[in-house]
Design an enzyme around this catalytic site. Structure first.
Site, PDB file in Angstrom:
ATOM      1  N   TYR A  96       0.820  -1.014   0.316  1.00 59.91           N
ATOM      2  CA  TYR A  96      -0.127   0.046   0.354  1.00 59.91           C
ATOM      3  C   TYR A  96       0.940   1.298   0.011  1.00 59.91           C
ATOM      4  O   TYR A  96       1.041   2.784  -1.291  1.00 59.91           O
ATOM      5  CB  TYR A  96      -0.690   0.313   0.948  1.00 59.91           C
ATOM      6  CG  TYR A  96      -1.924   0.866   1.280  1.00 59.91           C
ATOM      7  CD1 TYR A  96      -3.581   0.877   0.499  1.00 59.91           C
ATOM      8  CD2 TYR A  96      -1.672   2.350   1.204  1.00 59.91           C
ATOM      9  CE1 TYR A  96      -4.617   1.673   0.759  1.00 59.91           C
ATOM     10  CE2 TYR A  96      -2.534   3.170   1.466  1.00 59.91           C
ATOM     11  CZ  TYR A  96      -3.814   3.067   1.001  1.00 59.91           C
ATOM     12  OH  TYR A  96      -4.884   4.137   1.125  1.00 59.91           O
ATOM     13  N   CYS A  97       1.957   1.222   0.509  1.00 59.53           N
ATOM     14  CA  CYS A  97       2.535   2.330   1.337  1.00 59.53           C
ATOM     15  C   CYS A  97       3.548   2.606  -0.630  1.00 59.53           C
ATOM     16  O   CYS A  97       4.234   3.565  -0.699  1.00 59.53           O
ATOM     17  CB  CYS A  97       3.378   2.970   2.043  1.00 59.53           C
ATOM     18  SG  CYS A  97       2.200   2.841   3.452  1.00 59.53           S
ATOM     19  N   VAL A  98       4.415   1.503  -0.621  1.00 62.93           N
ATOM     20  CA  VAL A  98       5.254   1.204  -1.307  1.00 62.93           C
ATOM     21  C   VAL A  98       4.361   2.197  -2.972  1.00 62.93           C
ATOM     22  O   VAL A  98       4.564   2.384  -3.791  1.00 62.93           O
ATOM     23  CB  VAL A  98       5.255   0.240  -2.131  1.00 62.93           C
ATOM     24  CG1 VAL A  98       6.132   0.629  -3.604  1.00 62.93           C
ATOM     25  CG2 VAL A  98       6.532  -0.673  -1.024  1.00 62.93           C
TER      26      VAL A  98
ATOM     27  N   HIS B 242       3.610   6.378  -2.128  1.00 61.14           N
ATOM     28  CA  HIS B 242       4.835   7.147  -2.477  1.00 61.14           C
ATOM     29  C   HIS B 242       6.068   6.813  -3.697  1.00 61.14           C
ATOM     30  O   HIS B 242       6.908   7.427  -3.889  1.00 61.14           O
ATOM     31  CB  HIS B 242       5.680   6.572  -0.908  1.00 61.14           C
ATOM     32  CG  HIS B 242       4.604   7.439   0.294  1.00 61.14           C
ATOM     33  ND1 HIS B 242       4.827   8.467   0.574  1.00 61.14           N
ATOM     34  CD2 HIS B 242       4.026   6.770   0.951  1.00 61.14           C
ATOM     35  CE1 HIS B 242       3.578   8.560   1.615  1.00 61.14           C
ATOM     36  NE2 HIS B 242       3.002   7.375   1.934  1.00 61.14           N
TER      37      HIS B 242
END
Length: 342
Positions: A97-99, A102
């Site tokens: 999700y964060c990959v 961002h």
């Protein structure tokens, strides 16, 4: 475009967050309303990884304060350098999700910097990226994402993109999101504006002493640490706290999530928690998994703890305390050698 992104992420918060409820913007008051207003104004979106904390207002403020003052606030390190740290830590912690989010932000910055380099010649490197004193900011970003990755892996869907999106389309979706984020990631925010959301906290914990070179990072982490410690005292049984601290102290240097993930899987957590009283075992197992292998937390682990927890705030509180306890250890262990060490 900013309004479109804000509306889209408000809808996403209802579909991306699992296991706990999220306070709707229209129903927010007090500290939650103040954080929401600053979040959408400064970040440009109703970010699910932040608003998942809304059942526990001090933790909502702590999460936002860390994110704003390390990643978003103007400082010595440039935003692209910070986003690279965010992506590297998220990859190390297996947080797709964060990959995705961002990675899209980094793509937007990379396109802009590439155009700037072509226009002025030379390598176009931003001097602030290598300026003396940038380390507290980059280590602050690393700590923040060691924390966020764990919370996101427990409470959010695997990706902000629709389930089943083929890998071949992810690059196109990241580019689209990058275009939506383009204006937001170029903003220069004054440091320190979120510190008023939480009371001052001193002295600075010894393991966070590396942040002292950046007043706004120091202030954010000191306040956040105090909020998370209070959450631990309120919502995490003392024996569970002792178990997690002992487990973290006994690691053999293989790394946090990757070390556990490539080794004994999930069974060790149940075995370790078996030493606890029966009523605390679900809490102990969830705390251990969150801290060590958050990408292996299953809905059944959260449901088991929910059966003993009083409300959503207690669930958020336990996960947040375990995640921050592991994150600050990761940041301290890096010793400045690499802000991205897991």
């Amino acid at each position: 475009m900013d309004r479109l992104l804000s509306r889209a992420t408000r809808r996403a918060a209802r579909t991306h967050v699992r296991h706990v409820g999220v306070v709707a913007p229209a129903a927010a008051d007090g500290l939650v309303a103040r954080v929401y207003a600053q979040l959408e104004h400064d970040f440009g979106m109703f970010a699910p990884p932040v608003v998942v904390h809304s059942a526990a207002p001090p933790l909502l403020a702590a999460c936002w304060t860390m994110l704003r003052e390390t990643l978003l606030a103007r400082g010595r390190a440039d935003r692209a350098a910070k986003e690279r740290v965010a992506v590297a830590v998220s990859l190390a912690n297996t947080c797709p999700y964060c990959v995705d989010v961002h990675g899209a932000a980094l793509n937007a910055l990379s396109v802009e910097r590439g155009a700037a380099r072509a226009g002025r010649g030379g390598d176009g490197r931003d001097d602030r990226e290598a300026a003396p004193g940038y380390e507290p900011e980059l280590r602050g970003v690393a700590l923040t994402f060691h924390y966020l990755n764990r919370v996101v892996n427990v409470f959010l869907t695997e990706s902000p993109f629709p389930a089943g999106t083929p890998d071949r389309l992810r690059g196109s979706l990241r580019s689209l999101v990058g275009q939506m984020l383009h204006r937001q990631v170029r903003r220069s925010l004054p440091p320190g504006a979120s510190l008023e959301l939480l009371p001052d906290a001193s002295p600075l914990p010894e393991d966070l002493a590396w942040s002292a070179g950046s007043p706004h990072v120091r202030g954010a982490l000191a306040r956040a640490a105090a909020a998370f410690e209070e959450a631990g005292r309120r919502w995490v049984p003392e024996r569970v706290r002792e178990l997690l601290l002992t487990d973290l102290a006994g690691q053999d240097g293989r790394g946090g999530e990757d070390g556990r993930g490539s080794g004994p899987g999930r069974a060790w957590a149940g075995e370790a928690a078996a030493a606890l009283p029966a009523a605390e075992r679900a809490a102990g197992r969830l705390a251990l998994l969150t801290a060590q292998v958050s990408y292996q937390v299953l809905p059944a682990d959260v449901r088991a703890y929910r059966a003993t927890a009083e409300d959503d705030a207690a669930v958020v509180g336990l996960v947040a305390w375990a995640a921050f306890t592991a994150a600050r250890r990761s940041a301290a262990r890096s010793g400045g050698a690499s802000a991205t060490d897991p």
